[in-house]
Design an enzyme around this catalytic site. Structure first.
Site, PDB file in Angstrom:
ATOM      1  CG  HIS A  31      -1.606   1.350   1.410  1.00  0.00           C
ATOM      2  ND1 HIS A  31      -1.039   2.353   2.175  1.00  0.00           N
ATOM      3  CD2 HIS A  31      -2.751   1.868   0.902  1.00  0.00           C
ATOM      4  CE1 HIS A  31      -1.816   3.424   2.138  1.00  0.00           C
ATOM      5  NE2 HIS A  31      -2.865   3.160   1.377  1.00  0.00           N
TER       6      HIS A  31
HETATM    7  C1  LIG Z   1      -7.428  -0.838  12.028  1.00  0.00           C
HETATM    8  C2  LIG Z   1      -6.327  -0.720  10.976  1.00  0.00           C
HETATM    9  C3  LIG Z   1      -6.260   0.733  10.501  1.00  0.00           C
HETATM   10  C4  LIG Z   1      -4.951  -1.007  11.610  1.00  0.00           C
HETATM   11  O1  LIG Z   1      -4.803  -2.357  11.872  1.00  0.00           O
HETATM   12  P1  LIG Z   1      -3.492  -2.871  12.675  1.00  0.00           P
HETATM   13  O2  LIG Z   1      -3.681  -4.337  12.949  1.00  0.00           O
HETATM   14  O3  LIG Z   1      -2.254  -2.404  11.991  1.00  0.00           O
HETATM   15  O4  LIG Z   1      -3.668  -2.030  13.990  1.00  0.00           O
HETATM   16  P2  LIG Z   1      -3.144  -2.254  15.458  1.00  0.00           P
HETATM   17  O5  LIG Z   1      -4.307  -2.398  16.375  1.00  0.00           O
HETATM   18  O6  LIG Z   1      -2.042  -3.283  15.513  1.00  0.00           O
HETATM   19  O7  LIG Z   1      -2.492  -0.805  15.660  1.00  0.00           O
HETATM   20  C5  LIG Z   1      -2.113  -0.316  16.893  1.00  0.00           C
HETATM   21  C6  LIG Z   1      -0.608  -0.228  16.972  1.00  0.00           C
HETATM   22  O8  LIG Z   1      -0.136   0.645  15.916  1.00  0.00           O
HETATM   23  C7  LIG Z   1       0.812   1.571  16.474  1.00  0.00           C
HETATM   24  N1  LIG Z   1       0.801   2.800  15.689  1.00  0.00           N
HETATM   25  C8  LIG Z   1       0.424   4.012  16.098  1.00  0.00           C
HETATM   26  N2  LIG Z   1       0.535   4.899  15.116  1.00  0.00           N
HETATM   27  C9  LIG Z   1       0.973   4.229  14.031  1.00  0.00           C
HETATM   28  C10 LIG Z   1       1.263   4.603  12.712  1.00  0.00           C
HETATM   29  N3  LIG Z   1       1.115   5.845  12.295  1.00  0.00           N
HETATM   30  N4  LIG Z   1       1.658   3.657  11.851  1.00  0.00           N
HETATM   31  C11 LIG Z   1       1.773   2.402  12.245  1.00  0.00           C
HETATM   32  N5  LIG Z   1       1.517   1.987  13.490  1.00  0.00           N
HETATM   33  C12 LIG Z   1       1.132   2.895  14.383  1.00  0.00           C
HETATM   34  C13 LIG Z   1       0.279   1.776  17.873  1.00  0.00           C
HETATM   35  O9  LIG Z   1       1.291   2.313  18.679  1.00  0.00           O
HETATM   36  C14 LIG Z   1      -0.148   0.368  18.267  1.00  0.00           C
HETATM   37  O10 LIG Z   1       0.974  -0.354  18.698  1.00  0.00           O
HETATM   38  P3  LIG Z   1       0.897  -1.371  19.962  1.00  0.00           P
HETATM   39  O11 LIG Z   1       0.013  -2.496  19.506  1.00  0.00           O
HETATM   40  O12 LIG Z   1       2.327  -1.762  20.168  1.00  0.00           O
HETATM   41  O13 LIG Z   1       0.297  -0.562  21.058  1.00  0.00           O
HETATM   42  C15 LIG Z   1      -6.614  -1.698   9.846  1.00  0.00           C
HETATM   43  O14 LIG Z   1      -7.894  -1.493   9.284  1.00  0.00           O
HETATM   44  C16 LIG Z   1      -5.578  -1.664   8.752  1.00  0.00           C
HETATM   45  O15 LIG Z   1      -5.439  -0.737   7.976  1.00  0.00           O
HETATM   46  N6  LIG Z   1      -4.782  -2.740   8.676  1.00  0.00           N
HETATM   47  C17 LIG Z   1      -3.751  -2.895   7.654  1.00  0.00           C
HETATM   48  C18 LIG Z   1      -2.422  -2.519   8.215  1.00  0.00           C
HETATM   49  C19 LIG Z   1      -1.940  -1.137   7.760  1.00  0.00           C
HETATM   50  O16 LIG Z   1      -0.744  -0.945   7.663  1.00  0.00           O
HETATM   51  N7  LIG Z   1      -2.851  -0.163   7.505  1.00  0.00           N
HETATM   52  C20 LIG Z   1      -2.495   1.208   7.142  1.00  0.00           C
HETATM   53  C21 LIG Z   1      -2.112   1.368   5.699  1.00  0.00           C
HETATM   54  S1  LIG Z   1      -3.356   0.830   4.520  1.00  0.00           S
HETATM   55  C22 LIG Z   1      -4.316   2.214   4.205  1.00  0.00           C
HETATM   56  O17 LIG Z   1      -4.009   3.267   4.693  1.00  0.00           O
HETATM   57  C23 LIG Z   1      -5.460   2.012   3.318  1.00  0.00           C
HETATM   58  C24 LIG Z   1      -6.193   3.262   3.122  1.00  0.00           C
HETATM   59  O18 LIG Z   1      -5.759   4.074   2.304  1.00  0.00           O
HETATM   60  O19 LIG Z   1      -7.218   3.476   3.787  1.00  0.00           O
END
Ligand SMILES: CC(C)(COP(=O)(O)OP(=O)(O)OC[C@H]1O[C@@H](n2cnc3c(N)ncnc32)[C@H](O)[C@@H]1OP(=O)(O)O)[C@@H](O)C(=O)NCCC(=O)NCCSC(=O)CC(=O)O
Length: 274
Positions: free
Chosen positions: A152
């Site tokens: 992505h």
């Molecule tokens: C709910 C989602 C937004 C995220 O799912 P995840 O499984 O990654 O989420 P999670 O519960 O593990 O996320 C919480 C953890 O992320 C950390 N965290 C905080 N800010 C962050 C940032 N800016 N980037 C990455 N990680 C981050 C927190 O500290 C926390 O860590 P800890 O757990 O240690 O406390 C999901 O729908 C999703 O998009 N999943 C795909 C993964 C992804 O990379 N998405 C973003 C790009 S795709 C995109 O953006 C598509 C679009 O255009 O809409």
């Protein structure tokens, strides 16, 4: 209310820098194929290299990483809000602009004015989003460094560049929907980083899925005008956007079924026990 609207419209649409903005290939910052190729190659190679280098280094620890992650997510949350509002106002405050133009630019459209300004800001914001990957690697959360994430982040930069270069129809709608979803997504990440993990994670995923489906629905409105009407600008890159959105849709359905299927089964189990 009227004062707030006119102030916002001035700063986000009518300010001379925005109103007179022109996207010129080779002149505007980041506007060459070479720049995009270098940026995406650097992102991919740094991601793969850092992943292996960081394993052998001592962890930075949450005390340092969490505040940085919170600030990064908050910046992207606010920037997404500004882009969504700025792009929406660029359409609604222009009496000469028909809503349909945001879905189908006339063939002779020039890459200038507020819509292309926000297109440029959105494109550069996708490079700022590379910070997500860096934070995941530094935090050694390698399970979150998924194919979906890296694919992505790398491809969306190329996509946004083609929007501007090809004066692509439909980009204003894609920009507003994606920025709106990202206000919620980075809001979610921000709350996680400050230790207040929201209970609405699934809602974020569902909204991400809805935005891709919405894109397909709107193409169904644009294509008849392109093929049987006066034509729409930049249609070949819409096929690229469609392929990208289609692939993300599959990856997000996969993510959704893996992340929330057990939860649903647990919910059903709990309800049966009651
Ligand atoms: C709910 C989602 C937004 C995220 O799912 P995840 O499984 O990654 O989420 P999670 O519960 O593990 O996320 C919480 C953890 O992320 C950390 N965290 C905080 N800010 C962050 C940032 N800016 N980037 C990455 N990680 C981050 C927190 O500290 C926390 O860590 P800890 O757990 O240690 O406390 C999901 O729908 C999703 O998009 N999943 C795909 C993964 C992804 O990379 N998405 C973003 C790009 S795709 C995109 O953006 C598509 C679009 O255009 O809409």
């Amino acid at each position: 209310m009227a004062l707030a609207y006119s102030t916002l419209t001035y700063w986000l649409v009518n300010h001379p820098y925005i109103a007179n903005f022109t996207w010129t290939e080779g002149e505007t910052f980041g506007s060459t194929v070479f720049f995009v190729a270098i940026v995406v190659s650097l992102y991919l190679s740094a991601t793969f290299l850092l992943r292996y280098v960081v394993i052998s280094l001592p962890s930075l620890g949450p005390k340092i990483l969490k505040p940085i992650t919170a600030v990064h997510s908050l910046i992207l949350c606010l920037l997404s809000l500004i882009m969504a509002v700025g792009c929406t106002l660029s359409v609604t405050s222009d009496p000469t602009m028909r809503l349909f133009h945001t879905i189908c630019f006339p063939l002779e459209v020039k890459p200038k004015g507020p819509l292309f300004f926000w297109g440029q800001v959105f494109y550069l914001s996708k490079i700022l989003e590379f910070g997500d990957t860096l934070l995941i690697i530094l935090g050694k959360s390698f399970q979150r460094l998924s194919f979906l994430h890296v694919y992505h982040h790398a491809t969306v930069v190329i996509l946004c560049f083609t929007w501007l270069r090809n004066r692509q129809s439909m980009f204003p709608v894609a920009l507003v929907t994606n920025s709106t979803v990202h206000v919620i997504m980075y809001g979610y990440y921000f709350l996680c980083a400050v230790g207040r993990r929201p209970r609405w994670k699934r809602l974020v995923t569902d909204l991400q899925i809805v935005q891709f489906v919405f894109g397909f629905v709107l193409s169904g409105w644009m294509f008849p005008e392109h093929h049987f009407g006066s034509g729409c600008s930049g249609v070949w890159t819409i096929y690229f956007m469609g392929a990208f959105n289609g692939s993300l849709l599959i990856l997000f359905f996969n993510f959704r079924s893996k992340n929330y299927a057990n939860k649903t089964r647990l919910d059903i189990g709990e309800r049966k026990q009651l």
